[in-house]
Design an enzyme around this catalytic site. Structure first.
Site, PDB file in Angstrom:
ATOM      1  N   CYS A  67      33.745  19.389  28.655  1.00  0.00           N
ATOM      2  CA  CYS A  67      33.080  20.025  27.519  1.00  0.00           C
ATOM      3  C   CYS A  67      32.965  19.050  26.343  1.00  0.00           C
ATOM      4  O   CYS A  67      32.143  18.142  26.375  1.00  0.00           O
ATOM      5  CB  CYS A  67      33.809  21.319  27.158  1.00  0.00           C
ATOM      6  SG  CYS A  67      32.705  22.490  26.347  1.00  0.00           S
ATOM      7  N   HIS A  95      33.970  24.282  32.139  1.00  0.00           N
ATOM      8  CA  HIS A  95      35.435  24.201  32.216  1.00  0.00           C
ATOM      9  C   HIS A  95      35.907  24.443  33.655  1.00  0.00           C
ATOM     10  O   HIS A  95      36.314  25.563  33.996  1.00  0.00           O
ATOM     11  CB  HIS A  95      36.068  25.230  31.281  1.00  0.00           C
ATOM     12  CG  HIS A  95      35.904  24.885  29.844  1.00  0.00           C
ATOM     13  ND1 HIS A  95      36.775  24.053  29.179  1.00  0.00           N
ATOM     14  CD2 HIS A  95      34.947  25.221  28.945  1.00  0.00           C
ATOM     15  CE1 HIS A  95      36.383  23.911  27.929  1.00  0.00           C
ATOM     16  NE2 HIS A  95      35.264  24.604  27.759  1.00  0.00           N
ATOM     17  N   GLU A 106      38.582  23.649  35.005  1.00  0.00           N
ATOM     18  CA  GLU A 106      40.018  23.958  35.091  1.00  0.00           C
ATOM     19  C   GLU A 106      40.264  25.451  35.215  1.00  0.00           C
ATOM     20  O   GLU A 106      41.299  25.887  35.733  1.00  0.00           O
ATOM     21  CB  GLU A 106      40.775  23.379  33.884  1.00  0.00           C
ATOM     22  CG  GLU A 106      40.562  24.061  32.535  1.00  0.00           C
ATOM     23  CD  GLU A 106      39.328  23.563  31.766  1.00  0.00           C
ATOM     24  OE1 GLU A 106      38.387  23.054  32.412  1.00  0.00           O
ATOM     25  OE2 GLU A 106      39.301  23.712  30.530  1.00  0.00           O
TER      26      GLU A 106
HETATM   27  N1  GLN Z   1      32.865  22.010  20.293  1.00  0.00           N
HETATM   28  C1  GLN Z   1      31.992  21.837  21.410  1.00  0.00           C
HETATM   29  C2  GLN Z   1      30.939  22.917  21.494  1.00  0.00           C
HETATM   30  O1  GLN Z   1      31.105  23.977  20.934  1.00  0.00           O
HETATM   31  C3  GLN Z   1      32.779  21.785  22.712  1.00  0.00           C
HETATM   32  C4  GLN Z   1      33.436  23.080  23.040  1.00  0.00           C
HETATM   33  C5  GLN Z   1      34.515  22.944  24.089  1.00  0.00           C
HETATM   34  O2  GLN Z   1      35.018  21.856  24.348  1.00  0.00           O
HETATM   35  N2  GLN Z   1      34.913  24.048  24.666  1.00  0.00           N
HETATM   36  O3  GLN Z   1      29.945  22.735  22.132  1.00  0.00           O
END
Ligand code: GLN
Length: 542
Positions: free
Chosen positions: A380, A514, A516
């Site tokens: 992310c 994600h 994970e």
């Molecule tokens: N801050 C970034 C976004 O909102 C990444 C979010 C995250 O890592 N879950 O896109």
């Protein structure tokens, strides 16, 4: 109607109630029962989505886009049952629903009260959206005696009365502190916490007593007498070597047996081979790898709970122990920053995150991994920083940045203003509320032919869980691919970059989602297995 097991906690918080619930779920599954796990959280936030990870720990996202408590991650990892929006609720959400109905006039002029309106709303939540489960395990967050938990305790008391003991069971998790100078385990806090439960009309059926020492039988007898619980139902829950030992340890102490006895179910031996195999593999590794996790919520490791577990699962798949070195990315900032914390690492992980603080350090760590052929996995925010790193250092775009850090022209990572969710178009702008407005939950992604991710997943179409407000701008694709950063996964409409990778590197992958959240000890996620394999190969090389 399924059987309900209500799990409360006493004495102190952090007793591992979530893990105990998850482990009990796994034990009941091993006896052939279909289970669902739910969590009732007493705090006033509508969901944990806006809470700081260092206060509350990770926000666990479900396929259907709910931002939930991290205990739901334990439930999924132990049972493999995908959690849903309908498996976690907070006082805040219950009240906001009750108040919305009051404003609509649904209560037909009644005075709205905690009993029955709030408790009925909780009851409906607990007993709805089920799918022929044999057992529903309902964990009540917090500790008995907290003001906030009272409506939840009142609700489960009523359910106990309405459904009767053949359909309900109360399991209370407590602590027996060990007093070193006296060399004794103490039962008084447990007695008091059971009294507290009894004062709201709940008599526990089973006590799961956490302790650092074996609980002698005479102490169990004493607890039994004082707390009105059968002696065999006073169960000792010693600290386990690893969380994956917990199902076997609790089974040995008779937890699932007592549940079966309570509900008058057969007492045959469950099939625990899956857990025996996991514990055996964890105890007999062929080596170890060091992974540096470069993040900013390192003061509370629960912030990265699923991530740490997924890395361990990757280790299980490769027969290695994974040692995690949590590194605060800010130490890599500034002109002469010391990068030595990364020199011992066999792989670098840059996990999800929010906000500018620490981002320059993450970019430096990614550059280090790229230049030193060190396996890199970015998740992310970690993927977004990898794209900025390539734009700045390889494509000569020194101003490249994310609009999360301030307004800029042509951001390589920009605010998502619209996307498709199923058949619907979702639109957002910079003024939208922060709660519940990210791109959340499962979305499809198409993997490019001949890419490393295609090879790792072994299929073309995947679905992964998302939680982000910003996205890599696809219009930068050609420029970055020319510099070796391949956009190897895209949303089905091709508009949203989902994965980037470098074919000229042993393992350099960044993903917008994600992974994970979907890894399980008995089914490690392919990207985590691939990453740990690359780290293992590297550790053998150096
Ligand atoms: N801050 C970034 C976004 O909102 C990444 C979010 C995250 O890592 N879950 O896109």
């Amino acid at each position: 109607m399924p059987r309900f097991v209500f799990i409360t906690g006493g004495v102190v918080s952090s007793l591992g109630k979530g893990l105990a619930s998850a482990a009990l779920g796994a034990l009941l599954q091993a006896r052939g029962y279909k289970v669902r796990l739910r969590k009732l959280d007493p705090y006033l936030n509508v969901d944990p989505g806006t809470m700081s990870p260092t206060q509350h720990g990770e926000v666990f996202v479900t396929d259907d886009g709910a931002e939930t408590d991290l205990d739901l991650g334990h439930y999924e990892r132990f049972t493999g049952v995908d959690a849903k929006q309908s498996d976690n609720v907070t006082t805040g959400r219950i009240y906001s629903d009750v108040l919305a109905r009051e404003r609509r006039g649904d209560y037909l002029g009644a005075t709205i009260q905690v009993i029955p309106h709030v408790t009925d709303a909780i009851k409906t939540f607990v007993t709805s959206n089920l799918d022929d489960e044999d057992f529903v395990l309902v964990e009540i967050g917090g500790t008995v005696g907290d003001i906030e938990s009272l409506p939840f305790l009142e609700t489960i008391r009523q359910l106990g009365y309405e459904l009767g003991p053949r359909k309900t069971c109360f399991l209370h998790v407590t602590l027996l502190p060990y007093i070193h100078v006296a060399g004794e385990l103490k039962t008084k806090p447990t007695q008091h916490s059971v009294k507290e439960l009894q004062s709201v009309g709940i008599q526990p059926d089973i006590l799961l007593c956490r302790s650092s020492e074996d609980i002698p039988n005479d102490l169990k007898r004493k607890i039994s007498r004082f707390c009105n619980v059968r002696e065999e139902a006073v169960i000792s829950a010693l600290d386990a070597k690893s969380i994956y030992d917990v199902p076997l340890v609790y089974h040995r102490e008779g937890l699932d047996m007592e549940i079966c006895r309570h509900f008058d179910l057969p007492l045959n031996e469950p099939d625990l081979s899956v857990w025996q195999d996991i514990v055996h593999r964890m105890g007999n590794p062929e080596g170890e790898v060091n992974i540096a996790v470069v993040g900013k919520y390192t003061s509370l490791l629960d912030s990265y709970k699923s991530l740490a577990e997924a890395l361990i699962h990757g280790g299980l798949d490769n027969n290695v122990t994974v040692r995690l070195n949590w590194v605060d990315s800010e130490i890599f900032e500034g002109d002469n920053a010391d990068m030595s914390a990364l020199k011992q690492a066999d792989g670098i992980m840059v996990p999800g995150g929010f906000g500018q603080r620490g981002s320059e350090g993450k970019i430096k760590a990614i550059q280090f991994a790229r230049e030193n052929q060190l396996p890199f996995f970015g998740i992310c925010f970690g993927m977004q920083m990898a794209v900025i790193e390539a734009a700045r250092n390889l494509a000569d775009q020194s101003e490249a940045s994310s609009s999360e850090f301030g307004q800029i022209d042509n951001p390589v990572v920009g605010l998502m203003t619209e996307w498709t969710s199923g058949n619907a178009q979702v639109t957002r702008d910079a003024e939208s509320d922060l709660g519940g407005t990210m791109r959340l939950g499962a979305y499809d992604c198409v993997l490019g032919e001949g890419t490393r991710v295609r090879d790792l997943y072994g299929v073309k179409n995947i679905s992964e869980r998302h939680r982000h407000r910003y996205e890599v701008n696809v219009s930068w694709r050609d420029m970055l691919e020319e510099k070796g950063l391949i956009f190897s996964g895209l949303s089905p409409d091709g508009a949203l970059p989902e994965i980037v990778e470098r074919p000229d590197h042993p393992f350099f992958i960044g993903v917008q989602f994600h992974p994970e959240l979907k890894s399980r000890p008995f089914q490690p996620h392919p990207l985590f297995s691939g990453f740990i394999k690359a780290a293992r190969d590297r550790s053998r090389l150096v």
